[in-house]
Structure formats: C-alpha cells, structure tokens
Design a protein around this motif. Sequence first.
Motif, PDB file in Angstrom:
ATOM      1  N   LYS A  96      -6.058  -2.449  -2.116  1.00  0.00           N
ATOM      2  CA  LYS A  96      -5.316  -1.996  -3.290  1.00  0.00           C
ATOM      3  C   LYS A  96      -6.078  -0.919  -4.046  1.00  0.00           C
ATOM      4  CE  LYS A  96      -5.020  -4.673  -6.924  1.00  0.00           C
ATOM      5  NZ  LYS A  96      -4.626  -5.762  -7.842  1.00  0.00           N
ATOM      6  N   GLU A  97      -7.443  -1.089  -4.190  1.00  0.00           N
ATOM      7  CA  GLU A  97      -8.238  -0.153  -4.968  1.00  0.00           C
ATOM      8  C   GLU A  97      -8.481   1.161  -4.234  1.00  0.00           C
ATOM      9  OE1 GLU A  97      -8.805  -0.841  -7.984  1.00  0.00           O
ATOM     10  OE2 GLU A  97      -8.016  -2.884  -7.816  1.00  0.00           O
ATOM     11  N   LEU A  98      -8.202   1.173  -2.883  1.00  0.00           N
ATOM     12  CA  LEU A  98      -8.478   2.378  -2.104  1.00  0.00           C
ATOM     13  C   LEU A  98      -7.300   3.338  -2.067  1.00  0.00           C
ATOM     14  CD1 LEU A  98     -10.273   0.703   0.952  1.00  0.00           C
ATOM     15  CD2 LEU A  98     -11.324   1.764  -1.055  1.00  0.00           C
ATOM     16  N   VAL A  99      -6.146   2.904  -2.567  1.00  0.00           N
ATOM     17  CA  VAL A  99      -4.940   3.730  -2.486  1.00  0.00           C
ATOM     18  C   VAL A  99      -5.042   4.882  -3.473  1.00  0.00           C
ATOM     19  CG1 VAL A  99      -2.443   3.789  -2.748  1.00  0.00           C
ATOM     20  CG2 VAL A  99      -3.554   1.768  -1.798  1.00  0.00           C
ATOM     21  N   LYS A 100      -4.844   6.112  -2.963  1.00  0.00           N
ATOM     22  CA  LYS A 100      -4.848   7.322  -3.785  1.00  0.00           C
ATOM     23  C   LYS A 100      -3.662   8.196  -3.396  1.00  0.00           C
ATOM     24  CE  LYS A 100      -9.861   7.318  -4.459  1.00  0.00           C
ATOM     25  NZ  LYS A 100     -11.130   8.070  -4.299  1.00  0.00           N
ATOM     26  N   ILE A 106       0.847  -1.203   0.000  1.00  0.00           N
ATOM     27  CA  ILE A 106       0.000   0.000   0.000  1.00  0.00           C
ATOM     28  C   ILE A 106       0.880   1.249   0.000  1.00  0.00           C
ATOM     29  CG2 ILE A 106      -1.636   1.331   1.402  1.00  0.00           C
ATOM     30  CD1 ILE A 106      -2.850  -1.363   2.283  1.00  0.00           C
ATOM     31  N   GLU A 107       1.873   1.230   0.869  1.00  0.00           N
ATOM     32  CA  GLU A 107       2.777   2.383   0.937  1.00  0.00           C
ATOM     33  C   GLU A 107       3.543   2.565  -0.368  1.00  0.00           C
ATOM     34  OE1 GLU A 107       3.170   4.640   3.268  1.00  0.00           O
ATOM     35  OE2 GLU A 107       1.618   3.736   4.537  1.00  0.00           O
ATOM     36  N   ASN A 108       3.956   1.430  -0.970  1.00  0.00           N
ATOM     37  CA  ASN A 108       4.684   1.519  -2.237  1.00  0.00           C
ATOM     38  C   ASN A 108       3.820   2.154  -3.326  1.00  0.00           C
ATOM     39  OD1 ASN A 108       6.961   0.439  -1.163  1.00  0.00           O
ATOM     40  ND2 ASN A 108       6.660  -1.628  -1.968  1.00  0.00           N
ATOM     41  N   LYS A 109       2.538   1.691  -3.399  1.00  0.00           N
ATOM     42  CA  LYS A 109       1.660   2.255  -4.422  1.00  0.00           C
ATOM     43  C   LYS A 109       1.388   3.730  -4.144  1.00  0.00           C
ATOM     44  CE  LYS A 109      -2.597   1.514  -7.009  1.00  0.00           C
ATOM     45  NZ  LYS A 109      -3.793   0.662  -7.202  1.00  0.00           N
ATOM     46  N   ILE A 169      10.792   6.060 -12.708  1.00  0.00           N
ATOM     47  CA  ILE A 169      10.776   5.080 -11.603  1.00  0.00           C
ATOM     48  C   ILE A 169       9.408   5.063 -10.920  1.00  0.00           C
ATOM     49  CG2 ILE A 169      11.763   4.564  -9.340  1.00  0.00           C
ATOM     50  CD1 ILE A 169      14.421   5.707 -10.422  1.00  0.00           C
ATOM     51  N   ALA A 170       8.786   6.224 -10.707  1.00  0.00           N
ATOM     52  CA  ALA A 170       7.469   6.304 -10.059  1.00  0.00           C
ATOM     53  C   ALA A 170       6.420   5.531 -10.854  1.00  0.00           C
ATOM     54  CB  ALA A 170       7.071   7.767  -9.903  1.00  0.00           C
ATOM     55  N   LYS A 171       6.422   5.717 -12.152  1.00  0.00           N
ATOM     56  CA  LYS A 171       5.444   4.996 -12.992  1.00  0.00           C
ATOM     57  C   LYS A 171       5.696   3.501 -12.930  1.00  0.00           C
ATOM     58  CE  LYS A 171       4.413   8.739 -16.263  1.00  0.00           C
ATOM     59  NZ  LYS A 171       4.814   9.807 -15.395  1.00  0.00           N
ATOM     60  N   ASP A 226       0.407  -2.827  -8.835  1.00  0.00           N
ATOM     61  CA  ASP A 226      -0.917  -3.178  -9.380  1.00  0.00           C
ATOM     62  C   ASP A 226      -0.989  -4.635  -9.793  1.00  0.00           C
ATOM     63  OD1 ASP A 226      -2.015  -0.709  -8.955  1.00  0.00           O
ATOM     64  OD2 ASP A 226      -1.484   0.088 -10.937  1.00  0.00           O
ATOM     65  N   LYS A 227       0.164  -5.274 -10.016  1.00  0.00           N
ATOM     66  CA  LYS A 227       0.175  -6.686 -10.412  1.00  0.00           C
ATOM     67  C   LYS A 227      -0.015  -7.631  -9.242  1.00  0.00           C
ATOM     68  CE  LYS A 227       3.230  -5.879 -14.378  1.00  0.00           C
ATOM     69  NZ  LYS A 227       4.548  -6.178 -14.978  1.00  0.00           N
ATOM     70  N   LYS A 228       0.121  -7.159  -7.947  1.00  0.00           N
ATOM     71  CA  LYS A 228       0.024  -8.006  -6.749  1.00  0.00           C
ATOM     72  C   LYS A 228      -1.356  -7.888  -6.140  1.00  0.00           C
ATOM     73  CE  LYS A 228       4.953  -7.664  -5.750  1.00  0.00           C
ATOM     74  NZ  LYS A 228       5.307  -6.997  -7.003  1.00  0.00           N
ATOM     75  N   GLN A 229      -1.802  -9.028  -5.413  1.00  0.00           N
ATOM     76  CA  GLN A 229      -3.119  -9.067  -4.773  1.00  0.00           C
ATOM     77  C   GLN A 229      -2.960  -8.786  -3.279  1.00  0.00           C
ATOM     78  OE1 GLN A 229      -5.895  -9.390  -6.575  1.00  0.00           O
ATOM     79  NE2 GLN A 229      -4.591  -9.574  -8.413  1.00  0.00           N
ATOM     80  N   PHE A 230      -3.614  -7.714  -2.786  1.00  0.00           N
ATOM     81  CA  PHE A 230      -3.583  -7.410  -1.353  1.00  0.00           C
ATOM     82  C   PHE A 230      -4.783  -6.548  -1.013  1.00  0.00           C
ATOM     83  CE2 PHE A 230      -1.081  -4.356  -3.694  1.00  0.00           C
ATOM     84  CZ  PHE A 230      -1.507  -3.121  -3.225  1.00  0.00           C
TER      85      PHE A 230
END
Length: 645
Positions: A640-644, A388-391, A624-626, A633-637
């Motif tokens: 994930k959809e709530l991260v903004k 989450i932090e990474n995204k 690097i950010a992109k 986005d490729k991992k399941q946790f």
Amino acid sequence: MKTLKVKLLFLAIVPLVISMILLSIISINNLVTTNKALLTGYENDMINEKEQLLKNEINTVIGVVQSVLQKYENKNDAKAEIIEILTNIRYLENKSGYFFAYEKKQSDYYFAFHAVKPKLNGVKTNILAPDIKGFAFRKALIDNAKKNEFVTYYYKKPNTEKVLKKIAFSQYIKELNWTIVTGMYVDDVYEKITQMENNANENIDNTILYNIILSIILLIVTIILIAVVIKKMFNDPLEKFEEGIISFFDYLNRKSVNIHRLDDSREDELGKMAKIVNENIVKTRANIDEDRQVIDNTIAALSEFEKGDLSQRVHVNSSNPALLELTKLLNQMGEKLEINIKNILTVLNQYTAYDYTNKVPTKGIKKHLLELADGVNVLGDATTQMLIENKKNGLTLDKSSSILLSNVKTLSTNSSEAAVALEQTAAALEEVTTNISSNTQNIVEMAHHANEVTTSVNSGQKLASETSVAMDEIDTEVTSISEAIQIIDQIAFQTNILSLNAAVEAATAGEAGKGFAVVAQEVRNLASRSADAANEIKALVENATQKANKGKKISDEMIDGYSHLNASISETLKIISDVESSSKEQLAGIEQINDSVAVLDGQTQENAEIAAKTDEIATQTDKIAKLIVSSTDKKQFLGKELVKV
C-alpha cells in the motif's frame, strides 16, 4: 426362465420349420417346372402340327402346278389355269387357308395372284415393308423359299382389328419364277396353352394350399410335443432354481429378511449347482450382516458430513479388509477436512475485516481442497492487486483531472475564438461565391454569342461557295459565246470571199452585172461590219472572262478565309466551353467549401458547448479520484505504501 424356455423352443422348432419350408418350396418348384415343361411340349407339338399342315398344303399345290405346266406348251395359258385353280382352293375348317404368290420382274416384286384379294394381282409390292415389330416378313418369305424354312410374323387378322402371330411357308417355282406362299394364325394355340396354364395354376394353388395346411397342422402338433418335453425336463427344475436365487437376491437387496435354501435333492448338474449356492448363502449372510453394521454407521457419518458436520467419526470395526480400510480413511479424511476448513475460514474472516495480508497454508493438501485454498489465496492476491490498481488509478486520475481542468478551459477559449473566425470566413466565402456565379453567367452568354457568330460565318461561307459556282457557270457561258463569235467570224470571212467572187463575175458581165455588183458590194460591207462586230464582241467576252476568273479567285479566297475564321471560332468556342466548365466547377467547389464552412461553424459552436460540459465532468472526476484514494487508504494490503502516480 421364460426367455430360456423360448430359446429352447426356438432351437428345436426353427430347424423343423426351415426344413418343412424348404421341402415345400422344392416340391412347388418341381411341380411348376414340370407343368411348364408339359405346356412347352404341348405348344411345340401344336405348332409342329400346323407347320406340317402348311408344308403338306404347299407340296400339294406344287404338284398341281407341275401337272398343269405339263399340259400346256404356252406358259401364259398354264399360268392362267394355275391362278384359277389356286384362287379357288381353301383348307382348314373355317376355310381361312389360302395361297398367294410373288413374282419377280427385273428388280421389283409383284403379286402373281392373291386368292383372297384378286385386286392385288399384278400389283407391285414392297418386300421390305415391316410388320408391327419391324420384321421384313415378305423378304424373309422370298429368301426362305429355297431354304425350306418357316417364317413367323405378326399380321392383322381379317375381319378384326387384332394383330396376331402368324406362321407361313413358301416354295420357289422356277418354271414360273414364282414364290408361292401360304400361312395360318396360331392364336388358337396360345389360347389353348393359356387355358391349360390357368387350369394347371389352379391345380398348383390347390396343391400349395393343401401342403400349407398340412404343414401348419404338423408344426402345431410338433410344437406342443416339444413344449411338453421341455417343460418336464428343463422348465420345472429351472423355475425352482430361479425362486431360490430370487429369494437370495431379495435378501441381498434388502427386499426380504429371510433366505430360502435351494432344492439340492437332484443328482444332475442343477442339483450340484444348488448345493454350492446353499453353502455360499450361509457364508454370505454372516458377512453381509457384519458389513451392514459398518455401512450403516458409515452412512450416518457421511450424512453428517453432507450437512457440514466434519467432527463425526466411524467407531465400528469389520472383518472385511476393504470396509476396515474404508472406515480408517473416512475418519482421517474427516480430521484433515476439519483442520483445512478452519484454516480457510480464519483467512476469510480476516478478508471480511479488509485485512488481505494473510494466506491459507497449502502444505499437505491436494486437488479440490488445494484448489479451494489456492482460490482463497488468489482471491486475496486479486483483491490486493485490485486495491493497488485502484489507489494507483485514483492518484493518476487525481493528477490527470487537474490537467484536464486546465486543458478544458483552454479548449473552451479556443472554441469560442474559432467560432468567431469561422463566421468571418463564411461571410467572405459567400461574397466570393456570388462573384464566381456572376462570372459563370457572363461566360455562358459569351458562348451563346460565339455560337451566333459561327452560324453567320457558316452562312457567308455557303454564299461564297454559291458565288464560286455561279462564276464557273458564267465562265462556261462565255466560252460558249466565244465559240459562237468564232463561227460568226468564219461566216463573215466566207461571205467576204463570196462577195469578191460576185464582184469579179459582175465586172466580167459588164452592164448586165452592174446590179449584181452593187449587191455584192453591199454583202461585202455587211460581212465587214459583221467581222468588226464579232471582234468587238470577242474583246468584250475576253474582258468578261478575265473579270469572271478574278471573281472566282476572290470567291475561293473568301471560302478559305471563312474556313479559317470558322476554325478559329471553333477553337474560341472550345476555350469558352472549357472556361465555362472550369467556372462551374469552381462555383461548385466554392459552394461545397461554403457548405463545409457552415457545417464546421456549427460543429465549432457544438464543440464550445461540449467544452463547457466537459469542464463540469472534469470537476466531478477530480472529486471521484480523491474519494478513491481516500477509500483505498482505509484498507490493509501488501504494497500500500509503495503505490505512487
């Protein structure tokens, strides 16, 4: 059993050894005390014998003195014969016993006579002079003469360099005002005592050695007898008991497969103990054999557990409740461990496939398994939070990198413009610095000219002071001339009066006085011209005095003027010095500003280069950010959809 044997020997021998040592110490102490008392008695007897000899000799001499005194009416004649008699008296075998006497005259003491040193006769002596140990023995001899007491002191023995102990006895003879003294050294007493002490110590040493040898022999014999008795009564039975116990423990420790029964034929306490041990050996052997089967099976299962096979179980039963409960708990433990490990492995396999949505169940487990399950779950949570932090960081970094690119371009433009402005500022500052430097040099030159003016003013003031002093001297000389003119005027006046008297006398004389009248007239004319000349000189002197006073006033005004001028020049010099200091400080400040601007110019150029490099870094950061956002986005946790951003 050797330890017990040693303890028994120790308990039997130590009191004996202690008793023998105490008896020996008491015996030796009594022997030493007795010997010391005997030596002290011998010493006292010999000292008393010498004291008695001294007392007898003094009494004999007093008798001789009294008999001589009765022969003479003149005391001086009696003294002369007494001195002659006592000077020749000697006693002791080596003739070392002699007499001398002190005589008091007013407040001092003198030698009345000295048998060995006649040159001391009549010589003053210091009765407070101490011996080698600080004892005033002469005063003690005089004080004890009426007390019938002996004096002990230390004195150098004749014909030697040794200072030895000496005893002396004195008596006061009232008729002669004498204190008669004799004494002797007691070193021979201490030599005899020392010899006797050495002999006694040698005898004591021989006695101690004899007692020690005898004690050692008795101790060895006693130890041998006690050791034999202990061996027969305790050591042999205990060794057999020890062999049986060792055999039983070898069986328990699997060092041996056979058990030897203990010898229980004795009727004492050791025999009873052996019977009880034999009964328990039989029971223990049966239980041990049964328990060994359970333990061997349990060890085999645990060995498989240790290798990681949790499916093994213990299938052998035992009559030992503790072992039975142990096998039951061991089997249950294996089943639960197997289930929980499978749950953990399932979740870890999901994590390996980048699926962090499941957790390990923790119901019914404790301690280390609970910690392991919680650790796996915490790992999942931590990984989820990290993703989450990474995204979030990727999205934030993506947005920030765009802003950074825009800002870096603006920074680069501003840096270039600032560099151009700083170059212009540096050129202007350099021109200002040149002007200030020129002003500073002009101010320094003004200060130099002002110092020269100060020197000239001081010289003029000095000359004016010298002029004033010269005017004072002229005034003094004029005053002296005026006083001289007054004297000349008085002389002219007196001369005029004398000439008048002479004219009168010449007129009275008639023809005979005509020549004298002519002379008187000439004298009067001369006096008149002198008076006129004196008046003219007086007028000139008064005029000179007025001009001298006027010159002095002018010189004083010049001195005051020079003083004011000098003060003004000093103030001007101070102002010029302040201006010079300020100009130098301004020059230093402008030079420092110039240096700072030069440094700032260099830094601005450097910032422009850094801005260009930062633009490249911002571009790479945006890429690097992109990439981070795409990877998360490729991992399941969860979440994930709530991260903004």
